[in-house]
Design a protein around this motif. Sequence first.
Motif, PDB file in Angstrom:
ATOM      1  N   ASP A   1      14.607   5.975   1.613  1.00 38.33           N
ATOM      2  CA  ASP A   1      13.060   6.682   1.378  1.00 38.33           C
ATOM      3  C   ASP A   1      12.649   6.288   0.615  1.00 38.33           C
ATOM      4  OD1 ASP A   1      14.636   8.405   3.631  1.00 38.33           O
ATOM      5  OD2 ASP A   1      15.743   9.498   2.440  1.00 38.33           O
ATOM      6  N   TRP A   2      13.037   6.499  -0.599  1.00 36.24           N
ATOM      7  CA  TRP A   2      12.498   6.226  -1.988  1.00 36.24           C
ATOM      8  C   TRP A   2      11.141   4.786  -1.208  1.00 36.24           C
ATOM      9  CZ3 TRP A   2       9.605   8.666  -5.394  1.00 36.24           C
ATOM     10  CH2 TRP A   2       8.968   7.600  -6.438  1.00 36.24           C
ATOM     11  N   ALA A   3      12.142   3.817  -0.703  1.00 33.70           N
ATOM     12  CA  ALA A   3      11.103   2.825  -0.310  1.00 33.70           C
ATOM     13  C   ALA A   3       9.981   3.093   0.514  1.00 33.70           C
ATOM     14  CB  ALA A   3      11.860   1.486  -0.547  1.00 33.70           C
ATOM     15  N   ASN A   4      10.280   3.548   1.581  1.00 30.88           N
ATOM     16  CA  ASN A   4       9.235   4.201   1.806  1.00 30.88           C
ATOM     17  C   ASN A   4       8.353   4.616   1.614  1.00 30.88           C
ATOM     18  OD1 ASN A   4      10.247   2.767   4.703  1.00 30.88           O
ATOM     19  ND2 ASN A   4      11.939   4.457   4.534  1.00 30.88           N
ATOM     20  N   LEU A   5       8.715   6.066   1.112  1.00 27.95           N
ATOM     21  CA  LEU A   5       7.682   7.027   0.332  1.00 27.95           C
ATOM     22  C   LEU A   5       6.707   6.265  -0.609  1.00 27.95           C
ATOM     23  CD1 LEU A   5      10.441   9.596   0.590  1.00 27.95           C
ATOM     24  CD2 LEU A   5       7.704   9.593   2.016  1.00 27.95           C
ATOM     25  N   SER A   6       7.235   5.403  -1.267  1.00 30.63           N
ATOM     26  CA  SER A   6       6.564   5.160  -2.167  1.00 30.63           C
ATOM     27  C   SER A   6       5.169   3.928  -1.916  1.00 30.63           C
ATOM     28  CB  SER A   6       7.598   4.111  -3.299  1.00 30.63           C
ATOM     29  OG  SER A   6       8.353   3.223  -2.469  1.00 30.63           O
ATOM     30  N   ALA A   7       6.234   3.354  -0.703  1.00 26.53           N
ATOM     31  CA  ALA A   7       5.027   2.214   0.024  1.00 26.53           C
ATOM     32  C   ALA A   7       3.592   3.053   0.819  1.00 26.53           C
ATOM     33  CB  ALA A   7       5.629   1.172   1.105  1.00 26.53           C
ATOM     34  N   ARG A   8       4.163   4.276   1.238  1.00 31.70           N
ATOM     35  CA  ARG A   8       2.818   5.036   1.735  1.00 31.70           C
ATOM     36  C   ARG A   8       1.602   5.863   0.087  1.00 31.70           C
ATOM     37  NH1 ARG A   8       5.862  10.124   5.063  1.00 31.70           N
ATOM     38  NH2 ARG A   8       6.683   8.875   5.939  1.00 31.70           N
ATOM     39  N   TRP A   9       2.648   5.370  -1.007  1.00 36.05           N
ATOM     40  CA  TRP A   9       1.688   5.819  -2.296  1.00 36.05           C
ATOM     41  C   TRP A   9       0.921   4.857  -2.743  1.00 36.05           C
ATOM     42  CZ3 TRP A   9       6.610   9.186  -3.567  1.00 36.05           C
ATOM     43  CH2 TRP A   9       6.659  10.480  -3.149  1.00 36.05           C
ATOM     44  N   ARG A  10       1.072   3.432  -2.510  1.00 34.60           N
ATOM     45  CA  ARG A  10       0.821   2.512  -3.076  1.00 34.60           C
ATOM     46  C   ARG A  10      -0.502   2.495  -3.104  1.00 34.60           C
ATOM     47  NH1 ARG A  10       3.894  -2.001  -5.459  1.00 34.60           N
ATOM     48  NH2 ARG A  10       2.101  -3.666  -5.554  1.00 34.60           N
ATOM     49  N   ALA A  11      -0.725   2.467  -1.704  1.00 38.21           N
ATOM     50  CA  ALA A  11      -2.789   2.064  -1.912  1.00 38.21           C
ATOM     51  C   ALA A  11      -3.119   3.195  -2.708  1.00 38.21           C
ATOM     52  CB  ALA A  11      -2.700   2.640  -0.416  1.00 38.21           C
ATOM     53  N   GLN A  12      -2.908   4.264  -2.728  1.00 34.79           N
ATOM     54  CA  GLN A  12      -3.533   5.334  -3.376  1.00 34.79           C
ATOM     55  C   GLN A  12      -3.376   5.482  -5.324  1.00 34.79           C
ATOM     56  OE1 GLN A  12      -1.209   9.071  -2.028  1.00 34.79           O
ATOM     57  NE2 GLN A  12      -2.004   9.601  -0.545  1.00 34.79           N
ATOM     58  N   LEU A  13      -2.490   5.089  -5.332  1.00 33.61           N
ATOM     59  CA  LEU A  13      -2.413   4.367  -6.878  1.00 33.61           C
ATOM     60  C   LEU A  13      -2.987   3.152  -7.223  1.00 33.61           C
ATOM     61  CD1 LEU A  13       1.833   4.810  -6.969  1.00 33.61           C
ATOM     62  CD2 LEU A  13       0.354   6.102  -7.893  1.00 33.61           C
ATOM     63  N   ASP A  14      -3.004   2.258  -5.781  1.00 27.94           N
ATOM     64  CA  ASP A  14      -3.955   1.293  -6.434  1.00 27.94           C
ATOM     65  C   ASP A  14      -5.298   1.858  -6.379  1.00 27.94           C
ATOM     66  OD1 ASP A  14      -2.184  -0.404  -6.510  1.00 27.94           O
ATOM     67  OD2 ASP A  14      -1.989  -1.240  -3.734  1.00 27.94           O
ATOM     68  N   GLU A  15      -5.927   3.162  -5.496  1.00 30.54           N
ATOM     69  CA  GLU A  15      -7.302   2.841  -5.870  1.00 30.54           C
ATOM     70  C   GLU A  15      -7.246   3.720  -6.562  1.00 30.54           C
ATOM     71  OE1 GLU A  15      -8.202   5.449  -2.630  1.00 30.54           O
ATOM     72  OE2 GLU A  15      -7.657   4.187  -1.368  1.00 30.54           O
ATOM     73  N   ARG A  16      -6.083   4.519  -7.326  1.00 27.15           N
ATOM     74  CA  ARG A  16      -6.591   5.377  -8.848  1.00 27.15           C
ATOM     75  C   ARG A  16      -6.985   4.139 -10.153  1.00 27.15           C
ATOM     76  NH1 ARG A  16      -2.064   9.559  -9.249  1.00 27.15           N
ATOM     77  NH2 ARG A  16      -3.607   9.822 -10.569  1.00 27.15           N
ATOM     78  N   ILE A  17      -5.794   3.329 -10.384  1.00 27.15           N
ATOM     79  CA  ILE A  17      -5.712   1.987 -11.196  1.00 27.15           C
ATOM     80  C   ILE A  17      -7.227   1.112 -11.191  1.00 27.15           C
ATOM     81  CG2 ILE A  17      -4.756  -0.244 -11.884  1.00 27.15           C
ATOM     82  CD1 ILE A  17      -2.084   0.881 -10.168  1.00 27.15           C
ATOM     83  N   ALA A  18      -7.784   0.781  -9.998  1.00 26.44           N
ATOM     84  CA  ALA A  18      -9.326   0.580  -9.804  1.00 26.44           C
ATOM     85  C   ALA A  18     -10.140   1.708 -10.800  1.00 26.44           C
ATOM     86  CB  ALA A  18      -9.232  -0.022  -8.916  1.00 26.44           C
ATOM     87  N   ALA A  19     -10.019   2.698 -10.078  1.00 24.51           N
ATOM     88  CA  ALA A  19     -11.141   3.695 -10.996  1.00 24.51           C
ATOM     89  C   ALA A  19     -10.904   4.209 -11.968  1.00 24.51           C
ATOM     90  CB  ALA A  19     -10.811   5.068  -9.353  1.00 24.51           C
TER      91      ALA A  19
END
Length: 147
Positions: free
Chosen positions: A87-105
């Motif tokens: 579950d953690w692997a699936n859910l964290s994969a969904r959040w990865r793009a959001q986190l990448d955007e925040r890191i870039a910002a």
Amino acid sequence: MPAELAPMLTPAQVAERSGLSVPTLHYYEREGLIRSARTVGNQRRYARETLRRLAFIRAAVRVGVPLADIRAALDTLPDARTPTPADWANLSARWRAQLDERIAALTRLRDDLSGCIACGCLSLATCALHNPGDHHGHTQRGGNRLG
């Protein structure tokens, strides 16, 4: 031992084992992230599985996932069960793009801040950090505002 026979934990025990405060546990419960049962004397008790759920929540919070997103993710689990490693692997994969955007910002913000310190202009009309492209000058009459 079956879950229904497993001893329930007091809020103080869960707080001690999870590293969270009792008020935080109560807040998470109000927000629908965890559940408790009540004793005959109306005292809260938590199932041992709550500790794993709290570990999941803490990991997600630590990387900056908003509680509303965590709740929505937990709501996708059948019967409000405790998240598994899969579950953690699936859910964290969904959040990865959001986190990448925040890191870039944040990287852009850090770089702009470095440029601002070197520039020293302190101009709200031309400052790339506070008023990029004089956005406020084109959209508002009068003085600019920080934002």
